[in-house]
Design a protein around this motif. Structure first.
Motif, short mmCIF file in Angstrom:
data_model
loop_
_atom_site.label_atom_id
_atom_site.label_comp_id
_atom_site.label_asym_id
_atom_site.label_seq_id
_atom_site.Cartn_x
_atom_site.Cartn_y
_atom_site.Cartn_z
N GLY A 1 26.24 -20.34 24.20
CA GLY A 1 24.86 -20.18 24.72
C GLY A 1 24.73 -19.11 25.60
O GLY A 1 24.77 -19.17 27.01
N LEU A 2 26.69 -18.22 26.35
CA LEU A 2 26.74 -17.52 27.09
C LEU A 2 25.61 -15.94 27.27
O LEU A 2 25.87 -15.81 26.08
N PRO A 3 24.73 -15.77 27.40
CA PRO A 3 24.55 -14.53 27.93
C PRO A 3 25.26 -13.45 27.01
O PRO A 3 27.06 -12.40 27.32
N LEU A 4 24.72 -12.02 26.58
CA LEU A 4 25.75 -10.78 25.53
C LEU A 4 26.44 -10.14 26.82
O LEU A 4 27.77 -10.08 26.65
N PRO A 5 26.06 -9.71 27.99
CA PRO A 5 27.02 -9.46 29.37
C PRO A 5 28.03 -10.03 29.49
O PRO A 5 29.08 -9.35 29.86
N THR A 6 28.20 -11.13 29.68
CA THR A 6 29.23 -12.38 29.39
C THR A 6 30.42 -12.44 29.22
O THR A 6 30.75 -11.80 29.15
N ILE A 7 29.71 -12.35 27.99
CA ILE A 7 30.59 -12.04 26.31
C ILE A 7 31.80 -10.92 26.31
O ILE A 7 32.52 -11.03 26.30
N HIS A 8 30.62 -10.09 26.63
CA HIS A 8 31.26 -8.46 26.50
C HIS A 8 32.18 -8.28 27.78
O HIS A 8 33.90 -7.85 27.36
#
Length: 265
Positions: A50-57
């Protein structure tokens, strides 16, 4: 661990339980990678967490820099080699915690007691307390074996869905250690059904002729673990089994409680 929310606020702020949110998220992603087989894409992590891609990246970039994750040529991410050292140290510590419980098994059953974990597709023995008999079984701590020919392997895999067991067996193969070894997926799945029905697993001359092993899983262990006793088939008889299994189950339950007390609430 509670799953992270998709909030885009400062990742270093404190979480609701007083921890650092970015650390909680990083460990959550590592656990999700392990659950997915060790290799995932960013979009898969985003969908499951459920985390946004920028945060995961951003988190993955840090984990890659530290060696806990590596980026594959296909741009997917895999668990990194630095985790091996952490896992080996944790396994040794788990074995240390287990030794007093294994010693009690030896005292009450008279046979060698073992603890083993499921590590990837293999069983690894992390602790042993030998029997006091002159004729006794010995398994080197650190030894790795395939699950299908061991009592601990059966005890551990009995909790897995059949399709996951079949996939594991397809990866490892089912070589015969003795003429008693189960060498077909259907036969092994039937043996796992027996484990679920009986509440314990048996290795009856399947890993080594003349040796019987009785095993149970450790309930709610932080990693898949089982304990067992092993001894000569002439001592680990069916009548002995009736007395040994309740002791195994009781000690497994007590070990489970001890491990839970070492984990954060």
């Amino acid at each position: 661990m509670p799953r992270s929310s998709a909030s885009t606020t400062d990742p270093t702020r404190s979480s609701a339980n007083g921890g650092v949110q970015s650390l909680e998220r990083a460990f959550d992603l590592l656990e999700r990678m392990a659950d997915a087989g060790g290799e995932v894409g960013l979009s898969e992590l985003s969908a499951s967490s459920g985390l946004p891609l920028p945060t995961i990246h951003r988190l993955m970039r840090t984990l890659v820099a530290c060696g806990y994750v590596r980026q594959q040529p296909n741009r997917r991410y895999a668990l990194g080699p630095r985790l091996i050292r952490l896992g080996e140290s944790a396994s040794r510590l788990l074995g240390t915690w287990a030794r007093p419980y294994l010693a009690r098994l030896v005292e009450e059953t008279g046979e060698t007691a073992n603890m083993a974990l499921l590590d990837g597709d293999e069983i690894v023995y992390v602790a042993q307390v030998p029997s006091k008999h002159s004729m006794r079984m010995f398994t080197e701590v650190g030894r790795r074996v395939l699950p299908h020919s061991t009592g601990v392997g059966k005890a551990l895999l009995a909790g897995f869905p059949p399709e996951e067991v079949r996939a594991l067996l397809a990866r490892t193969g089912m070589p015969a250690a003795t003429d008693k070894t189960i060498t077909t997926p259907d036969g092994f799945l039937a043996a796992l059904e027996d484990v679920r029905r009986q509440g314990y697993a048996i290795d009856d001359n399947e890993q080594e002729i003349g040796v019987r092993c009785l095993a149970v899983s450790v309930p709610d262990s932080p990693t898949a673990a089982a304990i067992s006793i092993s001894g000569p088939a002439g001592r680990v008889t069916e009548s002995a089994t009736e007395k040994i299994v309740p002791v195994l189950q009781q000690v497994a339950g007590e070990l489970s409680e001890a491990l839970a007390s070492q984990s954060p609430a």
